[in-house]
Design an enzyme around this catalytic site. Structure first.
Site, PDB file in Angstrom:
ATOM      1  CE  LYS A  24      -2.870   1.037   3.995  1.00  0.00           C
ATOM      2  NZ  LYS A  24      -2.448   2.158   4.127  1.00  0.00           N
ATOM      3  NE  ARG A  29       6.415   6.665   0.403  1.00  0.00           N
ATOM      4  CZ  ARG A  29       5.243   6.311   1.771  1.00  0.00           C
ATOM      5  NH1 ARG A  29       4.766   5.086   1.538  1.00  0.00           N
ATOM      6  NH2 ARG A  29       5.648   6.269   3.324  1.00  0.00           N
ATOM      7  CD  GLN A 171      -0.106   8.299   6.693  1.00  0.00           C
ATOM      8  OE1 GLN A 171       0.111   8.794   7.528  1.00  0.00           O
ATOM      9  NE2 GLN A 171       0.120   7.152   6.112  1.00  0.00           N
ATOM     10  CG  ASP A 318       0.364   0.308   9.329  1.00  0.00           C
ATOM     11  OD1 ASP A 318       0.605   1.563  10.516  1.00  0.00           O
ATOM     12  OD2 ASP A 318       1.571   0.370   8.282  1.00  0.00           O
TER      13      ASP A 318
HETATM   14  C1  S3P Z   1       2.499   4.977   5.954  1.00  0.00           C
HETATM   15  C2  S3P Z   1       2.679   5.175   7.532  1.00  0.00           C
HETATM   16  C3  S3P Z   1       3.053   5.198   8.903  1.00  0.00           C
HETATM   17  C4  S3P Z   1       2.022   3.842   8.390  1.00  0.00           C
HETATM   18  C5  S3P Z   1       0.314   3.950   7.134  1.00  0.00           C
HETATM   19  C6  S3P Z   1       1.627   4.365   5.915  1.00  0.00           C
HETATM   20  C7  S3P Z   1       3.116   5.472   4.771  1.00  0.00           C
HETATM   21  O1  S3P Z   1       2.286   6.050   9.107  1.00  0.00           O
HETATM   22  O2  S3P Z   1       1.044   3.578   9.875  1.00  0.00           O
HETATM   23  O3  S3P Z   1      -0.011   2.774   7.912  1.00  0.00           O
HETATM   24  O4  S3P Z   1       2.986   5.558   3.916  1.00  0.00           O
HETATM   25  O5  S3P Z   1       4.227   6.457   4.443  1.00  0.00           O
HETATM   26  P1  S3P Z   1       2.766   7.282  10.046  1.00  0.00           P
HETATM   27  O6  S3P Z   1       3.090   8.481   8.856  1.00  0.00           O
HETATM   28  O7  S3P Z   1       1.625   8.279   9.916  1.00  0.00           O
HETATM   29  O8  S3P Z   1       3.317   7.147  10.645  1.00  0.00           O
END
Ligand code: S3P
Length: 431
Positions: A24, A29, A171, A318
């Site tokens: 995912k 990205r 993120q 996660d």
């Molecule tokens: C993700 C980063 C994580 C993760 C999320 C997906 C990503 O979140 O928990 O399921 O794709 O960069 P955070 O950036 O809030 O830590």
């Protein structure tokens, strides 16, 4: 049961060789960087699920041409100067990744846009994104000083900053790197703990000159990625449910093929080893700059563990609800701390998992920044997913070896990250 609820009977055996859909995080990205690149990108084994379709929907509203055929996407990117002002509010659905990265992308544009999300996403903190974007020169507004969606954005040509992130978040890191793509100067981002580095790997492969050390990323602004041609590895976070089911089953033999094992994602494997699980990583290789392997598990006797090391927490973030479920099958007590971020995921995952385990007859406690689980027997019962895909699937795993059946409300939430979950789960359960 509610209309989208589902009841699982315990089974004696979990068995089979399976493949899971594309990762995912990498799928989001790949879509976003392809839309920013000038030219045609082709992405195979993309995750087709509600969350990634939220990214597709938002990018199309900005004028990106995205053609989907099964899990293959062909994207005609027109460059960061080629986006158009959306004529309606953009909806990131349930997807935090879409929301945070999109805020970075919208900040590179001089036009007006508004981003919103579903009921859950509208309660999740966005200040971690809007504060640094405002420092770069973007104008953002929303409830509680741009902390909650809907958020309006009018960006433009920004300036690079030296930013120390207060919370580890891939993120946020990615959204800021995207924002740097239409800015002057240099961008430096330092994380309190290194997070998943899919963005850095993909951009380096796409010709962006990025200097990375464990927690710091430095790059000259206004670099644009090249079009992308890749096949996305299987999602470790989806594979994790079958790894977990194989471990707590009475009898099992499970092989999950072609799974991404980026070290920023596989903290659960360290935790499982610490709990005594039998997990083998086989056929390790690289695909499109990401480490990939096949993962083999068999039924294991687990013992309780304390997990509080921040790097382990971040790289298992996660999977922590699933770890709570597996801990219910271990001998002794499991304690997870330094995991307060779980409170601001798709649901309050500490509350959801503790309450759910209690309903299944397990002694579990909310520790504020984590949880404590007393392992032993799991009776079964009825739990709520809180509309959270990972909570729903974690409790489905719990049903494998419980004494009685397990009913899960609002199971439809699995379509957010893993629409094929039920098919594969039924297959390995032999039902
Ligand atoms: C993700 C980063 C994580 C993760 C999320 C997906 C990503 O979140 O928990 O399921 O794709 O960069 P955070 O950036 O809030 O830590």
């Amino acid at each position: 049961m509610s209309s989208s609820g589902i009841t699982f009977q315990p089974v004696d055996r979990i068995e089979g060789q399976i493949a899971v859909p594309g990762d995912k995080s990498i799928s989001h990205r790949a879509l976003i960087f392809s839309a920013i690149a000038s030219g045609v990108s082709r992405i195979e084994h993309l995750l087709v699920a509600d969350d990634t379709m939220s990214s597709v929907r938002c990018l199309r509203m900005l004028g990106a041409v995205i053609e989907m055929e099964g899990s293959t996407a062909v994207i005609k990117g027109s460059g960061i100067d080629g986006f158009k002002e959306p004529d309606d509010v953009m909806d990131a659905g349930n997807s935090g990744t879409t929301a945070r990265i999109m805020l970075g992308l919208l900040s590179t544009q001089g036009f007006f846009s508004v981003l919103t999300g579903d009921e859950s996403l509208r309660t999740r903190p966005m200040k971690r994104m809007t504060i640094p974007l405002a420092a770069m020169g973007s104008a953002l507004d929303g409830r509680e000083h741009a902390n909650y969606l809907p958020i309006s954005v009018r960006g433009g040509r920004l300036k690079g900053i030296d930013y120390k992130m207060p919370v580890p978040s891939a993120q946020v890191k990615t959204g800021l790197i995207v924002a740097s793509m239409n800015a002057r100067g240099t961008m430096t981002i330092t994380e309190p703990v290194g997070t998943r580095d899919h963005t850095e790997r993909m951009l380096k492969a796409g010709g962006v000159d990025l200097k990375t050390s464990e927690r710091t990323i430095r790059l000259a602004c206004s670099q644009k990625p090249l079009p992308i041609n890749m096949s996305i590895p299987g999602d470790f976070s989806s594979a994790a449910f079958f790894i977990g089911a194989g471990i707590i089953a009475r009898h099992s033999d499970v092989l999950v093929t072609n799974v991404g094992i980026n070290p920023g994602r596989t903290g659960m494997l360290d935790v499982l080893k610490g709990m005594g699980a039998s997990v083998d990583i086989m056929n390790a290789r690289y695909e499109a700059g990401e480490p990939v392997a096949d993962i083999h598990v068999t039924a294991s006797k687990l013992h309780g563990i304390t997990v509080e090391d921040k790097r382990t927490i971040v790289s298992a973030i996660d999977e922590l609800p699933l770890i709570a479920v597996l801990a219910a099958y271990a001998q002794g007590r499991t304690v997870v701390r330094n995991a307060e971020e779980l409170r601001v995921k798709e649901s309050d995952r500490i509350k959801a998992v503790v309450e759910g385990l209690n309903h299944l007859g397990v002694r579990a406690r909310d520790l504020g920044d984590g949880f404590q689980v007393e392992g032993g027997r799991v009776m079964g019962g009825r739990v709520s997913s809180y509309g959270d895909h990972r909570i729903a699937m974690a409790f489905a795993v719990s049903s494998v070896s419980s004494e009685k059946e397990t009913s899960i409300d609002d199971f439809g939430a699995v379509s957010i990250s893993f629409p094929e979950f039920m098919n594969i789960f039924d297959r390995v359960r032999g039902v």
